[in-house]
Design a protein around this motif. Structure first.
Motif, PDB file in Angstrom:
ATOM      1  N   LEU A   1      55.629 131.108 -81.359  1.00 52.16           N
ATOM      2  CA  LEU A   1      54.981 131.964 -82.403  1.00 52.16           C
ATOM      3  C   LEU A   1      55.693 132.520 -83.391  1.00 52.16           C
ATOM      4  CD1 LEU A   1      52.954 134.593 -80.173  1.00 52.16           C
ATOM      5  CD2 LEU A   1      51.766 132.875 -81.816  1.00 52.16           C
ATOM      6  N   MET A   2      56.940 133.164 -83.197  1.00 52.86           N
ATOM      7  CA  MET A   2      57.636 133.956 -84.177  1.00 52.86           C
ATOM      8  C   MET A   2      58.505 133.085 -85.255  1.00 52.86           C
ATOM      9  SD  MET A   2      60.951 135.311 -85.119  1.00 52.86           S
ATOM     10  CE  MET A   2      61.570 135.868 -83.571  1.00 52.86           C
ATOM     11  N   ALA A   3      59.100 132.207 -84.617  1.00 56.06           N
ATOM     12  CA  ALA A   3      60.136 131.397 -85.295  1.00 56.06           C
ATOM     13  C   ALA A   3      59.338 130.682 -86.511  1.00 56.06           C
ATOM     14  CB  ALA A   3      60.879 130.459 -84.387  1.00 56.06           C
ATOM     15  N   GLU A   4      58.252 130.145 -86.292  1.00 54.30           N
ATOM     16  CA  GLU A   4      57.333 129.474 -87.451  1.00 54.30           C
ATOM     17  C   GLU A   4      56.279 130.276 -88.039  1.00 54.30           C
ATOM     18  OE1 GLU A   4      56.845 125.595 -85.551  1.00 54.30           O
ATOM     19  OE2 GLU A   4      58.617 124.800 -86.272  1.00 54.30           O
TER      20      GLU A   4
ATOM     21  N   SER B   1      48.014 124.816 -77.367  1.00 52.27           N
ATOM     22  CA  SER B   1      47.433 124.944 -78.859  1.00 52.27           C
ATOM     23  C   SER B   1      48.328 125.543 -79.835  1.00 52.27           C
ATOM     24  CB  SER B   1      46.370 125.977 -78.303  1.00 52.27           C
ATOM     25  OG  SER B   1      46.626 127.411 -78.462  1.00 52.27           O
ATOM     26  N   LEU B   2      49.310 126.373 -79.381  1.00 50.25           N
ATOM     27  CA  LEU B   2      50.257 127.012 -80.201  1.00 50.25           C
ATOM     28  C   LEU B   2      51.415 126.161 -80.515  1.00 50.25           C
ATOM     29  CD1 LEU B   2      50.722 130.392 -78.457  1.00 50.25           C
ATOM     30  CD2 LEU B   2      49.604 130.027 -80.721  1.00 50.25           C
ATOM     31  N   GLN B   3      51.889 125.230 -79.608  1.00 51.07           N
ATOM     32  CA  GLN B   3      52.994 124.413 -79.916  1.00 51.07           C
ATOM     33  C   GLN B   3      52.433 123.306 -80.875  1.00 51.07           C
ATOM     34  OE1 GLN B   3      53.806 123.493 -75.616  1.00 51.07           O
ATOM     35  NE2 GLN B   3      54.816 125.270 -75.334  1.00 51.07           N
ATOM     36  N   ALA B   4      51.257 122.971 -80.796  1.00 54.86           N
ATOM     37  CA  ALA B   4      50.977 121.788 -81.603  1.00 54.86           C
ATOM     38  C   ALA B   4      50.397 122.363 -83.123  1.00 54.86           C
ATOM     39  CB  ALA B   4      49.572 121.065 -81.039  1.00 54.86           C
ATOM     40  N   LEU B   5      50.666 123.539 -83.335  1.00 56.54           N
ATOM     41  CA  LEU B   5      50.384 124.105 -84.762  1.00 56.54           C
ATOM     42  C   LEU B   5      51.647 123.770 -85.691  1.00 56.54           C
ATOM     43  CD1 LEU B   5      49.121 127.572 -83.852  1.00 56.54           C
ATOM     44  CD2 LEU B   5      47.723 125.619 -84.869  1.00 56.54           C
ATOM     45  N   ARG B   6      51.479 123.300 -87.044  1.00 57.51           N
ATOM     46  CA  ARG B   6      52.228 123.502 -88.097  1.00 57.51           C
ATOM     47  C   ARG B   6      52.814 125.066 -88.153  1.00 57.51           C
ATOM     48  NH1 ARG B   6      51.645 120.310 -92.400  1.00 57.51           N
ATOM     49  NH2 ARG B   6      50.137 119.064 -91.231  1.00 57.51           N
ATOM     50  N   PRO B   7      53.912 125.228 -88.929  1.00 61.83           N
ATOM     51  CA  PRO B   7      54.446 126.579 -89.483  1.00 61.83           C
ATOM     52  C   PRO B   7      53.396 127.172 -90.349  1.00 61.83           C
ATOM     53  CG  PRO B   7      56.172 124.884 -89.828  1.00 61.83           C
ATOM     54  CD  PRO B   7      55.157 124.162 -89.391  1.00 61.83           C
TER      55      PRO B   7
ATOM     56  N   GLY C   1      51.779 118.709 -87.286  1.00 56.51           N
ATOM     57  CA  GLY C   1      51.041 119.813 -86.691  1.00 56.51           C
ATOM     58  C   GLY C   1      49.700 120.140 -87.308  1.00 56.51           C
ATOM     59  N   SER C   2      48.664 120.937 -86.723  1.00 56.69           N
ATOM     60  CA  SER C   2      47.530 121.242 -87.274  1.00 56.69           C
ATOM     61  C   SER C   2      47.591 122.595 -87.867  1.00 56.69           C
ATOM     62  CB  SER C   2      46.276 121.365 -86.130  1.00 56.69           C
ATOM     63  OG  SER C   2      46.419 122.289 -85.215  1.00 56.69           O
ATOM     64  N   GLU C   3      46.985 123.099 -88.792  1.00 55.30           N
ATOM     65  CA  GLU C   3      46.811 124.342 -89.489  1.00 55.30           C
ATOM     66  C   GLU C   3      45.883 125.129 -88.435  1.00 55.30           C
ATOM     67  OE1 GLU C   3      46.492 123.126 -94.054  1.00 55.30           O
ATOM     68  OE2 GLU C   3      45.605 121.714 -92.700  1.00 55.30           O
TER      69      GLU C   3
END
Length: 247
Positions: free
Chosen positions: A179-182, A152-158, A135-137
């Motif tokens: 959002l919250m879990a990661e 855009s959110l789902q493809a983010l890394r933690p 995932g992207s930063e």
């Protein structure tokens, strides 16, 4: 077509974001004037005041990605392509462009994107995770499309951050998973968090050094060609049409 619009029809007229786009003169306070180099064509610099400083400023002023980081840009209009050029300046390792027009994806690669994905054909979230190894930063979302905002959110890394800069309607999120879990963040950015009288001269300096070639986004049209300019913008032929009024 513009010529067919009836006079005083509020439902058919646009204010062009209140920028007085068709004015030949303007009265402003001194603090709102931006001093630029006289050796650069003033007509070329007009678009710096809105979309271009929004995209570039979101990256350079707000997200400030570290060298070697990853950033995804959703939407390759003037805002998105400016974000891509800025990401190249910062030295991002992965700069991923997302759009539905192949011509704009090709331009994105020319301007610094390391990867280009067509949202109509690619599994965007899965491909981003493959390219970035998880995932992207960072992400810059310019489309304002609710489904793309979620991507855009789902493809983010933690702990990743998505900057929302497009005019966006109501969006439904699964707050826990998206959002919250990661520990992800979604932020809103207006005009690239820029102070124009400081930031626009910086962009001009980057342009003169060959590091911010925003002129590749622009095509000039005579005022009589206004309908063609609208059509070319709508179809993705021209990223940033600029009308020139001869006096």
């Amino acid at each position: 077509m513009i010529a067919d619009i009836a006079p005083f029809s509020d439902s058919l007229l646009a204010t062009f974001f209140g920028q007085s786009s068709f004015a030949t003169h303007a009265v402003v306070s001194a603090r709102n004037a931006v001093k630029v180099d006289s050796d650069v064509d003033l007509a070329l610099l007009g678009p710096l005041g809105c979309g271009i400083q929004t995209g570039a400023g979101t990256v350079l002023n707000r997200l400030k990605p570290d060298f070697g980081s990853s950033l995804v840009v959703y939407g390759c209009g003037a805002v998105g392509l400016s974000a891509i050029m800025a990401a190249k300046i910062t030295g991002c390792q992965h700069i991923i462009a997302i759009d539905v027009h192949d011509s704009r994806l090709e331009l994105a690669r020319e301007l610094g994107a390391t990867h280009a994905l067509n949202g109509k054909h690619d599994d965007v979230v899965e491909r981003i995770r493959e390219i970035t190894s998880g995932g992207s930063e960072f992400a810059v979302e310019t489309t304002g499309v609710p489904a793309v905002v979620r991507q855009s959110l789902q493809a983010l890394r933690p702990l990743g951050v998505s900057a929302i800069v497009g005019v966006t309607p109501e969006v439904t999120l699964d707050v826990h998973h998206d959002l919250m879990a990661e520990g992800k963040s979604m932020i809103g950015v207006i005009e690239g968090d820029s102070v124009p009288r400081v930031f626009i001269p910086q962009l001009v300096a980057y342009y003169k050094e060959g590091r911010f070639p925003f002129d590749k986004l622009i095509k000039f049209y005579e005022f009589a060609e206004i309908n063609q300019a609208f059509e070319d913008s709508k179809n993705g032929v021209t990223v940033k049409p600029v009308l020139k009024i001869q006096r």
